[in-house]
Design a protein around this motif. Structure first.
Motif, PDB file in Angstrom:
ATOM      1  N   LEU A  24      29.301  34.829  35.098  1.00  0.00           N
ATOM      2  CA  LEU A  24      29.403  35.847  34.053  1.00  0.00           C
ATOM      3  C   LEU A  24      28.836  37.185  34.527  1.00  0.00           C
ATOM      4  O   LEU A  24      29.446  38.245  34.300  1.00  0.00           O
ATOM      5  CB  LEU A  24      28.668  35.373  32.800  1.00  0.00           C
ATOM      6  N   THR A  25      27.691  37.147  35.192  1.00  0.00           N
ATOM      7  CA  THR A  25      27.069  38.382  35.679  1.00  0.00           C
ATOM      8  C   THR A  25      27.963  39.085  36.695  1.00  0.00           C
ATOM      9  O   THR A  25      28.136  40.308  36.658  1.00  0.00           O
ATOM     10  CB  THR A  25      25.706  38.085  36.314  1.00  0.00           C
ATOM     11  N   THR A  26      28.548  38.303  37.604  1.00  0.00           N
ATOM     12  CA  THR A  26      29.411  38.881  38.629  1.00  0.00           C
ATOM     13  C   THR A  26      30.633  39.543  38.013  1.00  0.00           C
ATOM     14  O   THR A  26      31.037  40.640  38.421  1.00  0.00           O
ATOM     15  CB  THR A  26      29.865  37.797  39.627  1.00  0.00           C
ATOM     16  N   PHE A  27      31.214  38.905  36.991  1.00  0.00           N
ATOM     17  CA  PHE A  27      32.394  39.489  36.349  1.00  0.00           C
ATOM     18  C   PHE A  27      32.046  40.821  35.684  1.00  0.00           C
ATOM     19  O   PHE A  27      32.777  41.813  35.831  1.00  0.00           O
ATOM     20  CB  PHE A  27      32.970  38.529  35.308  1.00  0.00           C
ATOM     21  N   VAL A  29      29.507  42.889  36.353  1.00  0.00           N
ATOM     22  CA  VAL A  29      29.201  43.895  37.379  1.00  0.00           C
ATOM     23  C   VAL A  29      30.476  44.365  38.072  1.00  0.00           C
ATOM     24  O   VAL A  29      30.670  45.567  38.304  1.00  0.00           O
ATOM     25  CB  VAL A  29      28.205  43.324  38.407  1.00  0.00           C
ATOM     26  N   THR A  30      31.375  43.416  38.383  1.00  0.00           N
ATOM     27  CA  THR A  30      32.620  43.766  39.068  1.00  0.00           C
ATOM     28  C   THR A  30      33.476  44.698  38.225  1.00  0.00           C
ATOM     29  O   THR A  30      34.010  45.698  38.728  1.00  0.00           O
ATOM     30  CB  THR A  30      33.421  42.495  39.400  1.00  0.00           C
ATOM     31  N   ARG A  31      33.594  44.392  36.930  1.00  0.00           N
ATOM     32  CA  ARG A  31      34.416  45.233  36.061  1.00  0.00           C
ATOM     33  C   ARG A  31      33.805  46.618  35.878  1.00  0.00           C
ATOM     34  O   ARG A  31      34.522  47.623  35.800  1.00  0.00           O
ATOM     35  CB  ARG A  31      34.616  44.549  34.709  1.00  0.00           C
ATOM     36  N   VAL A  32      32.478  46.688  35.813  1.00  0.00           N
ATOM     37  CA  VAL A  32      31.826  47.993  35.700  1.00  0.00           C
ATOM     38  C   VAL A  32      32.114  48.825  36.947  1.00  0.00           C
ATOM     39  O   VAL A  32      32.480  50.009  36.864  1.00  0.00           O
ATOM     40  CB  VAL A  32      30.305  47.832  35.509  1.00  0.00           C
ATOM     41  N   ILE A  33      31.988  48.210  38.130  1.00  0.00           N
ATOM     42  CA  ILE A  33      32.209  48.937  39.375  1.00  0.00           C
ATOM     43  C   ILE A  33      33.667  49.366  39.514  1.00  0.00           C
ATOM     44  O   ILE A  33      33.960  50.519  39.871  1.00  0.00           O
ATOM     45  CB  ILE A  33      31.791  48.072  40.582  1.00  0.00           C
ATOM     46  N   THR A  34      34.612  48.458  39.221  1.00  0.00           N
ATOM     47  CA  THR A  34      36.026  48.811  39.376  1.00  0.00           C
ATOM     48  C   THR A  34      36.440  49.905  38.398  1.00  0.00           C
ATOM     49  O   THR A  34      37.256  50.776  38.732  1.00  0.00           O
ATOM     50  CB  THR A  34      36.931  47.579  39.185  1.00  0.00           C
ATOM     51  N   ARG A  35      35.871  49.885  37.196  1.00  0.00           N
ATOM     52  CA  ARG A  35      36.202  50.939  36.238  1.00  0.00           C
ATOM     53  C   ARG A  35      35.594  52.275  36.659  1.00  0.00           C
ATOM     54  O   ARG A  35      36.205  53.333  36.424  1.00  0.00           O
ATOM     55  CB  ARG A  35      35.736  50.538  34.837  1.00  0.00           C
ATOM     56  N   ALA A  57      38.656  39.499  45.999  1.00  0.00           N
ATOM     57  CA  ALA A  57      38.983  38.073  46.029  1.00  0.00           C
ATOM     58  C   ALA A  57      38.752  37.470  47.411  1.00  0.00           C
ATOM     59  O   ALA A  57      38.510  36.267  47.524  1.00  0.00           O
ATOM     60  CB  ALA A  57      40.432  37.858  45.608  1.00  0.00           C
ATOM     61  N   VAL A  58      38.796  38.297  48.450  1.00  0.00           N
ATOM     62  CA  VAL A  58      38.623  37.795  49.827  1.00  0.00           C
ATOM     63  C   VAL A  58      37.209  37.265  50.040  1.00  0.00           C
ATOM     64  O   VAL A  58      37.031  36.094  50.419  1.00  0.00           O
ATOM     65  CB  VAL A  58      38.977  38.881  50.855  1.00  0.00           C
ATOM     66  N   PRO A  59      36.144  38.073  49.813  1.00  0.00           N
ATOM     67  CA  PRO A  59      34.806  37.487  49.915  1.00  0.00           C
ATOM     68  C   PRO A  59      34.575  36.392  48.884  1.00  0.00           C
ATOM     69  O   PRO A  59      33.779  35.475  49.104  1.00  0.00           O
ATOM     70  CB  PRO A  59      33.864  38.680  49.697  1.00  0.00           C
ATOM     71  N   GLY A  60      35.284  36.482  47.758  1.00  0.00           N
ATOM     72  CA  GLY A  60      35.165  35.432  46.749  1.00  0.00           C
ATOM     73  C   GLY A  60      35.630  34.089  47.269  1.00  0.00           C
ATOM     74  O   GLY A  60      34.985  33.059  47.028  1.00  0.00           O
ATOM     75  N   THR A  92      33.905  32.321  42.565  1.00  0.00           N
ATOM     76  CA  THR A  92      34.947  32.023  41.585  1.00  0.00           C
ATOM     77  C   THR A  92      35.213  33.225  40.691  1.00  0.00           C
ATOM     78  O   THR A  92      36.367  33.539  40.364  1.00  0.00           O
ATOM     79  CB  THR A  92      34.547  30.819  40.725  1.00  0.00           C
ATOM     80  N   SER A  93      34.154  33.922  40.294  1.00  0.00           N
ATOM     81  CA  SER A  93      34.316  35.103  39.454  1.00  0.00           C
ATOM     82  C   SER A  93      35.096  36.195  40.177  1.00  0.00           C
ATOM     83  O   SER A  93      35.998  36.824  39.597  1.00  0.00           O
ATOM     84  CB  SER A  93      32.942  35.632  39.037  1.00  0.00           C
ATOM     85  N   LEU A  94      34.780  36.421  41.452  1.00  0.00           N
ATOM     86  CA  LEU A  94      35.490  37.448  42.223  1.00  0.00           C
ATOM     87  C   LEU A  94      36.970  37.103  42.382  1.00  0.00           C
ATOM     88  O   LEU A  94      37.833  37.978  42.316  1.00  0.00           O
ATOM     89  CB  LEU A  94      34.844  37.599  43.601  1.00  0.00           C
ATOM     90  N   VAL A  95      37.266  35.819  42.573  1.00  0.00           N
ATOM     91  CA  VAL A  95      38.656  35.396  42.740  1.00  0.00           C
ATOM     92  C   VAL A  95      39.419  35.505  41.422  1.00  0.00           C
ATOM     93  O   VAL A  95      40.522  36.058  41.362  1.00  0.00           O
ATOM     94  CB  VAL A  95      38.727  33.966  43.287  1.00  0.00           C
ATOM     95  N   LEU A  96      38.836  34.983  40.343  1.00  0.00           N
ATOM     96  CA  LEU A  96      39.537  34.990  39.060  1.00  0.00           C
ATOM     97  C   LEU A  96      39.685  36.388  38.488  1.00  0.00           C
ATOM     98  O   LEU A  96      40.608  36.646  37.708  1.00  0.00           O
ATOM     99  CB  LEU A  96      38.818  34.081  38.054  1.00  0.00           C
TER     100      LEU A  96
END
Length: 244
Positions: A24-27, A29-35, A57-60, A92-96
């Protein structure tokens, strides 16, 4: 150590809890950074090496593989099992988060199709949360069906219904149907979305027109509800066409 955390550790659920938190934390953080990257704000930029955009998704995938192998190799030994759980959760979060891109084999991250990733992540969070509470989404907790019957008959039927829903373009229905079998079965029996693979392959012109009328009516009545929440989480897409 707080009593609740101590109970969690001794119950054997601690690695799953860490996986849930890491996912959940990774998702988030990832969405904040991508936005921020999309808006051109902050220090973050697309990860480009030699002209090649390396998606997260690659490092994921690497983290998922490392975590999965480690979890088997250590056979529950602490703290390696906890480290493996965190690696699996992050990976898994990075991939999904880029699930829709993998599915379509093209960059649909900021399109309406890309919001499928948010739906998949939401489903995964729900499943992990239910598992932490002791509920197994793909099992039979009622006790009135033999376990082998659930696995040999019930699960394949549910998965088949979910696959049909996906082919019919009913992504939200398919995701909810993984938790509630009746939803998947109803979705599989109803008309497909007019632009779905199922409609293009199996529907006549008249049936396709019927599907289009039904989809338009559905979108006008309900489609904006789900999209508003997805827009808040994933960012406003470049195009918006609802899917039930």
């Amino acid at each position: 150590m707080p009593a609740k955390l101590s109970e969690l550790v001794h119950s054997g659920q601690f690695p799953l809890f860490l996986l849930f938190v890491a996912f959940l934390t990774t998702f988030v953080v990832t969405r904040v950074i991508t936005r921020m990257i999309r808006a051109g704000r902050g220090p973050f930029r697309d990860n480009v090496r030699g002209g090649l955009h390396i998606h997260h998704a690659v490092p994921g995938i690497v983290l998922m593989a490392v975590g999965g192998i480690m979890s088997i190799a250590v056979d529950g030994a602490s703290p390696a099992s906890e480290i493996a759980a965190v690696a699996i959760g992050i990976g898994t979060s990075l991939v999904l988060d880029e699930f829709a891109m993998i599915l379509h084999l093209r960059d649909v991250y900021w399109t309406q199709e890309g919001q499928l990733s948010v739906q998949v992540v939401t489903l995964t969070v729900a499943v992990l949360g239910l598992m932490l509470l002791g509920y197994m989404p793909f099992g039979d907790d009622s006790g009135w069906l033999p376990a082998h019957l659930v696995m040999t008959v019930g699960l394949p039927v549910r998965l088949a219904a979910v696959v049909v829903c996906v082919m019919k373009g009913k992504y939200s229905t398919s995701l909810l149907g993984t938790l509630v079998p009746l939803v998947a079965l109803i979705g599989a029996l109803r008309l497909a979305r007019p632009k779905s693979r199922w409609a293009r392959r199996f529907y006549s012109a008249d049936k396709l027109a019927h599907a289009q009328r039904r989809a338009t009516n559905f979108d006008q009545r309900f489609g904006r509800w789900g999209l508003s929440l997805e827009d808040l989480v994933a960012g406003q897409p470049t195009s918006t066409v609802s899917s039930e």
